[in-house]
Design an enzyme around this catalytic site. Structure first.
Site, PDB file in Angstrom:
ATOM      1  N   LYS A 187     -81.988 -49.138-111.374  1.00 35.62           N
ATOM      2  CA  LYS A 187     -81.887 -47.762-111.864  1.00 35.62           C
ATOM      3  C   LYS A 187     -81.332 -46.894-110.743  1.00 35.62           C
ATOM      4  O   LYS A 187     -82.004 -46.623-109.756  1.00 35.62           O
ATOM      5  CB  LYS A 187     -83.239 -47.210-112.316  1.00 35.62           C
ATOM      6  CG  LYS A 187     -83.004 -45.931-113.136  1.00 35.62           C
ATOM      7  CD  LYS A 187     -84.155 -44.994-113.163  1.00 35.62           C
ATOM      8  CE  LYS A 187     -84.260 -44.082-111.988  1.00 35.62           C
ATOM      9  NZ  LYS A 187     -83.159 -43.118-111.807  1.00 35.62           N
ATOM     10  N   GLY A 240     -86.987 -43.856-101.760  1.00 34.69           N
ATOM     11  CA  GLY A 240     -87.113 -42.466-102.210  1.00 34.69           C
ATOM     12  C   GLY A 240     -88.268 -41.799-101.493  1.00 34.69           C
ATOM     13  O   GLY A 240     -88.590 -42.141-100.355  1.00 34.69           O
ATOM     14  N   GLU A 262     -88.910 -48.033 -99.062  1.00 35.23           N
ATOM     15  CA  GLU A 262     -88.297 -47.371 -97.905  1.00 35.23           C
ATOM     16  C   GLU A 262     -88.343 -45.891 -98.210  1.00 35.23           C
ATOM     17  O   GLU A 262     -87.685 -45.436 -99.145  1.00 35.23           O
ATOM     18  CB  GLU A 262     -86.872 -47.908 -97.700  1.00 35.23           C
ATOM     19  CG  GLU A 262     -86.369 -47.670 -96.302  1.00 35.23           C
ATOM     20  CD  GLU A 262     -85.503 -46.449 -96.221  1.00 35.23           C
ATOM     21  OE1 GLU A 262     -86.036 -45.380 -95.856  1.00 35.23           O
ATOM     22  OE2 GLU A 262     -84.310 -46.550 -96.537  1.00 35.23           O
ATOM     23  N   CYS A 296     -83.080 -40.358 -94.603  1.00 35.28           N
ATOM     24  CA  CYS A 296     -84.523 -40.548 -94.443  1.00 35.28           C
ATOM     25  C   CYS A 296     -84.887 -40.663 -92.964  1.00 35.28           C
ATOM     26  O   CYS A 296     -85.988 -40.332 -92.572  1.00 35.28           O
ATOM     27  CB  CYS A 296     -84.978 -41.769 -95.226  1.00 35.28           C
ATOM     28  SG  CYS A 296     -83.911 -43.169 -94.975  1.00 35.28           S
ATOM     29  N   GLU A 393     -90.597 -33.123 -94.487  1.00 35.63           N
ATOM     30  CA  GLU A 393     -89.230 -33.636 -94.565  1.00 35.63           C
ATOM     31  C   GLU A 393     -88.400 -32.619 -95.368  1.00 35.63           C
ATOM     32  O   GLU A 393     -88.681 -32.357 -96.534  1.00 35.63           O
ATOM     33  CB  GLU A 393     -89.224 -34.994 -95.266  1.00 35.63           C
ATOM     34  CG  GLU A 393     -87.839 -35.615 -95.272  1.00 35.63           C
ATOM     35  CD  GLU A 393     -87.826 -37.023 -95.870  1.00 35.63           C
ATOM     36  OE1 GLU A 393     -88.479 -37.232 -96.914  1.00 35.63           O
ATOM     37  OE2 GLU A 393     -87.150 -37.888 -95.295  1.00 35.63           O
TER      38      GLU A 393
HETATM   39  P1  ADP Z   1     -85.528 -37.670-104.417  1.00 36.97           P
HETATM   40  O1  ADP Z   1     -86.418 -36.469-104.388  1.00 36.97           O
HETATM   41  O2  ADP Z   1     -84.831 -37.935-103.179  1.00 36.97           O
HETATM   42  O3  ADP Z   1     -84.663 -37.704-105.634  1.00 36.97           O
HETATM   43  P2  ADP Z   1     -87.272 -39.556-105.637  1.00 36.97           P
HETATM   44  O4  ADP Z   1     -88.328 -40.393-105.016  1.00 36.97           O
HETATM   45  O5  ADP Z   1     -87.711 -38.515-106.613  1.00 36.97           O
HETATM   46  O6  ADP Z   1     -86.498 -38.927-104.453  1.00 36.97           O
HETATM   47  O7  ADP Z   1     -86.170 -40.436-106.361  1.00 36.97           O
HETATM   48  C1  ADP Z   1     -85.687 -41.672-105.915  1.00 36.97           C
HETATM   49  C2  ADP Z   1     -85.489 -42.565-107.110  1.00 36.97           C
HETATM   50  O8  ADP Z   1     -86.741 -42.784-107.753  1.00 36.97           O
HETATM   51  C3  ADP Z   1     -84.574 -41.987-108.195  1.00 36.97           C
HETATM   52  O9  ADP Z   1     -83.799 -43.041-108.751  1.00 36.97           O
HETATM   53  C4  ADP Z   1     -85.565 -41.452-109.204  1.00 36.97           C
HETATM   54  O10 ADP Z   1     -85.050 -41.341-110.519  1.00 36.97           O
HETATM   55  C5  ADP Z   1     -86.661 -42.497-109.135  1.00 36.97           C
HETATM   56  N1  ADP Z   1     -87.974 -42.053-109.615  1.00 36.97           N
HETATM   57  C6  ADP Z   1     -88.480 -40.811-109.625  1.00 36.97           C
HETATM   58  N2  ADP Z   1     -89.720 -40.796-110.186  1.00 36.97           N
HETATM   59  C7  ADP Z   1     -90.016 -42.076-110.539  1.00 36.97           C
HETATM   60  C8  ADP Z   1     -91.136 -42.728-111.155  1.00 36.97           C
HETATM   61  N3  ADP Z   1     -92.199 -42.057-111.541  1.00 36.97           N
HETATM   62  N4  ADP Z   1     -91.088 -44.059-111.352  1.00 36.97           N
HETATM   63  C9  ADP Z   1     -90.002 -44.773-110.958  1.00 36.97           C
HETATM   64  N5  ADP Z   1     -88.916 -44.215-110.386  1.00 36.97           N
HETATM   65  C10 ADP Z   1     -88.900 -42.889-110.162  1.00 36.97           C
END
Ligand code: ADP
Length: 489
Positions: A187, A240, A262, A296, A393
Site C-alpha cells: 500500500k 511511517g 522504520e 525520518c 519530529e
Molecule cells: P505520515 O504522517 O508521514 O503520512 P503515516 O504513519 O500516517 O505517516 O503514514 C505512513 C503510511 O501508513 C501511509 O501509507 C499511510 O496510509 C499508512 N497508514 C496510516 N494509518 C494506518 C493504519 N491505521 N493502518 C495501516 N496503515 C496506515
C-alpha cells in the site's frame, strides 16, 4: 528530456488503478481519490481508492503466487536475475520515473534523478545478488543426528510505505522481499501513489510473475488496516509515524503478523569544538534540509559547542539564505514544496510554537509564494531542550540550534528523546568519536558525515524509532523464517 522544460503537462500518467495478480483493476467500490501536485496544489489524477475488499483480492493473489509458485519455487539465481532486470529497466526509464516522482512528491527533479533513483536501483541490485546466497547452517547437536537450518521466505509480505521517498521505499521493501522469495501486497502512501504503480508495470514487463507484486492504493485506516488484519499476510513491513506503528501493533494482535517498523526520529547532530567547522556546517545543512526536511533521520537537533557557536551560526545562516526554493522542475532548485497541505500546516504551527516559546528565528519562518506548499528554510537559534521544536519530529525545513559545553552533558542530552534513529558527531578526536558512537542510543551513527546511505548498511531505530532493520543482511533476514531440520541417522 531536459529538466528545464519539464512541467506537470510533460509527465505522462499511465497507471491509476489497483495492480492485482498482474492486472490493472479499479477499486471494487468504484471509488477514487485525487493525488495532488504539491507545487501547484492542482490535481494530477484520480487514483483507485482501494479498501479491505481490494486488499483481500491482492492477498489471495499473493498467497496463491507464494504457495503455488512459480516465484517461491524458482531457482534463486533466476529470481535474482529478474530483480536485476527490474533495476536495469528502471535505469532505462530513469528520467521519466524521476519526473513522475517529482510531480507527485514535489522533491527537486535533480534530487529524484541523482539521489532517489540511483539509490533505489542500487538497492535492487544489491538484493538481486543476495537471492542465491540465502542459506542456513549445519549444527552439531548431541546424539546421532544431522541437524541443519534453512532460511525460508516468510510468505506474503504486506508493505506499507510513506510519501517522503516513494521510489526508494519501494526498493527497500521489494528488494529483500523478492530476493527471499516472498510475494508482496503493497500500500503506497495516499499522497504519492504514482511511481509505485509505474514500478509494478515495469516489474510485470521484465517478467516478474503475476501475483508476486500487488499494489492497493488507498488510505491508512481502510486499505492499510486491511493489510495488517489480513490472515493470509504473514508479515508487515511499515515505514511511517510511531503513532501509526502503535495502531498497527494493536491491529495485528489477532493475526500475529511479523512486524518490522522504520519510524520517526529527532536525531542529534553534535559538533564538538575541534570539528572541521566547514564540513560540520555542510553536514548540518544537508542533514536537515535534504528532501525539504522530510527525512525520518533528519538532524533536527544541532548541538554546537559553545566556543564555536557564533562562527557556526554565521556560516550556516549564509548557506541557508542562498538555498533556492521553487519550481521543483527548474534545474537550479534545491528545495521544493512540502508534500501536502496537512504537512505544511503542521510545520507552520511548529514554527509559530518556536517563536512563541522564545527561540530566535534567524532565517525563513514563512511561506514562499502564494501557491504550493513552499516553506522557507528556517533556522532557530537559542533553542533549549524543552521547547516543542526540540522535542517533536517536525518533518520540515526547520533546523534547531542548541549549544553545549561538555561531553557528559551532551551525551545525556543527545539521548534525551524517546526516538533513536540516527545521530552524528563532528570531531577530530578518534577516541571521542568512538565513545559517542558507543554511548548514543541510535540505530545509525555518522561520524564527520551525515546521510550516508548504502544498501549494504543496515538502517533502523532504537526505542520508538522502530523494530528490526532494513537494508543489508539484517534487512533480508526480516523476510525469512528460520527452520530447523533434525534427521536421525
Ligand atoms: P505520515 O504522517 O508521514 O503520512 P503515516 O504513519 O500516517 O505517516 O503514514 C505512513 C503510511 O501508513 C501511509 O501509507 C499511510 O496510509 C499508512 N497508514 C496510516 N494509518 C494506518 C493504519 N491505521 N493502518 C495501516 N496503515 C496506515
Amino acid at each position: 528530456m531536459s529538466s528545464d522544460v519539464l512541467s506537470q503537462s510533460d509527465v505522462q500518467i499511465q497507471h491509476t488503478e489497483c495492480f492485482i495478480n498482474g492486472e490493472w483493476v479499479p477499486a471494487q467500490s468504484g471509488k477514487t481519490f485525487a493525488t495532488v501536485n504539491p507545487a501547484t496544489e492542482e490535481e494530477i489524477a484520480q487514483i483507485a481508492e482501494g479498501d479491505a475488499e481490494d486488499v483481500n483480492l491482492a492477498a489471495i493473489a499473493a498467497r496463491k503466487a507464494f504457495d503455488e509458485g512459480p516465484w517461491s519455487k524458482m531457482d534463486a539465481r533466476d529470481r535474482g536475475r529478474l530483480i536485476y532486470l527490474l533495476a536495469d529497466r528502471m535505469e532505462q526509464e530513469i528520467e521519466s520515473l524521476a519526473a513522475l516522482e517529482t510531480l507527485d512528491n514535489g522533491k527537486p527533479y535533480q534530487d529524484s534523478l541523482t539521489v532517489d533513483l540511483p539509490l533505489a536501483i542500487d538497492c535492487l541490485r544489491y538484493y538481486a545478488g543476495y537471492a542465491d546466497k540465502i542459506h542456513g547452517k549445519t549444527i552439531p547437536i548431541r546424539g546421532n543426528h544431522f541437524c541443519y537450518t534453512r532460511q525460508e521466505a516468510v510468505g506474503v509480505a504486506g508493505q506499507i510505505i510513506p510519501w517522503n521517498f516513494p521510489i526508494l521505499m519501494v526498493a527497500w521493501k521489494w528488494g529483500p522481499a523478492l530476493a527471499a522469495g516472498c510475494t508482496v501486497v503493497m500500500k503506497p502512501a495516499e499522497q504519492t501513489p504514482l511511481t509505485c504503480l509505474r514500478l509494478a508495470q515495469l516489474a510485470k514487463e521484465v517478467g516478474i510473475p503475476d501475483g508476486v507484486i500487488n499494489i492497493v492504493p488507498g488510505f491508512g485506516p481502510t486499505a492499510g488496516a486491511a493489510v495488517v488484519k489480513h490472515p493470509m499476510i504473514d508479515k508487515v513491513a511499515f515505514t511511517g509515524e510511531h503513532r501509526t506503528a502503535q495502531v498497527i501493533t494493536r491491529e495485528s494482535a489477532d493475526t500475529l503478523q511479523r512486524l518490522t517498523f522504520e519510524l520517526g526520529g529527532k536525531s542529534p547532530n553534535v559538533i564538538f569544538d575541534d570539528a572541521d567547522l566547514d564540513a560540520a556546517v555542510q553536514g548540518a545543512y544537508v542533514g536537515l534540509f535534504l528532501n525539504q526536511g522530510q527525512c525520518c533521520c533528519a538532524g533536527s537537533r544541532v548541538f554546537v559547542h559553545k566556543s564555536r557557536h557564533a562562527e557556526f551560526i554565521e556560516k550556516l545562516q549564509k548557506l541557508t539564505l542562498q538555498r533556492k526554493v521553487g519550481d521543483p522542475f527548474a534545474a537550479d532548485t534545491q528545495q521544493g514544496p512540502q508534500v501536502d497541505r496537512s504537512q505544511y500546516d503542521k510545520i507552520m504551527s511548529y514554527i509559530e510554537k518556536g517563536k512563541e516559546q522564545g527561540a530566535t528565528c534567524l532565517t525563513g519562518g514563512e511561506r514562499v509564494g502564494e501557491k504550493g506548499y513552499f516553506i522557507a528554510p528556517t533556522i532557530f537559534d537559542g533553542v533549549n531542550d524543552d521547547m516543542a521544536i526540540a522535542q517533536d519530529e517536525i518533518f520540515g525545513p526547520v533546523l534547531s540550534v542548541l549549544t553545549f559545553e561538555d561531553k557528559e552533558e551532551i551525551i545525556q542530552r543527545a539521548n534525551n528523546t524517546f526516538y533513536g534513529l540516527a545521530a552524528a558527531v563532528w570531531t577530530r578526536d578518534v577516541a571521542l568519536a568512538h565513545e559517542f558512537a558507543t554511548r548514543v542510543r541510535a540505530g545509525t551513527v555518522w561520524v564527520n558525515c551525515y546521510d550516508v546511505f548504502d544498501a549494504a548498511a543496515p538502517f533502523g531505530g532504537f526505542k520508538m524509532s522502530g523494530h528490526g532493520r532494513e537494508l543489508g543482511e539484517e534487512g533480508l533476514r526480516a523476510y525469512t523464517e528460520n527452520k530447523t531440520v533434525t534427521i536421525a541417522l
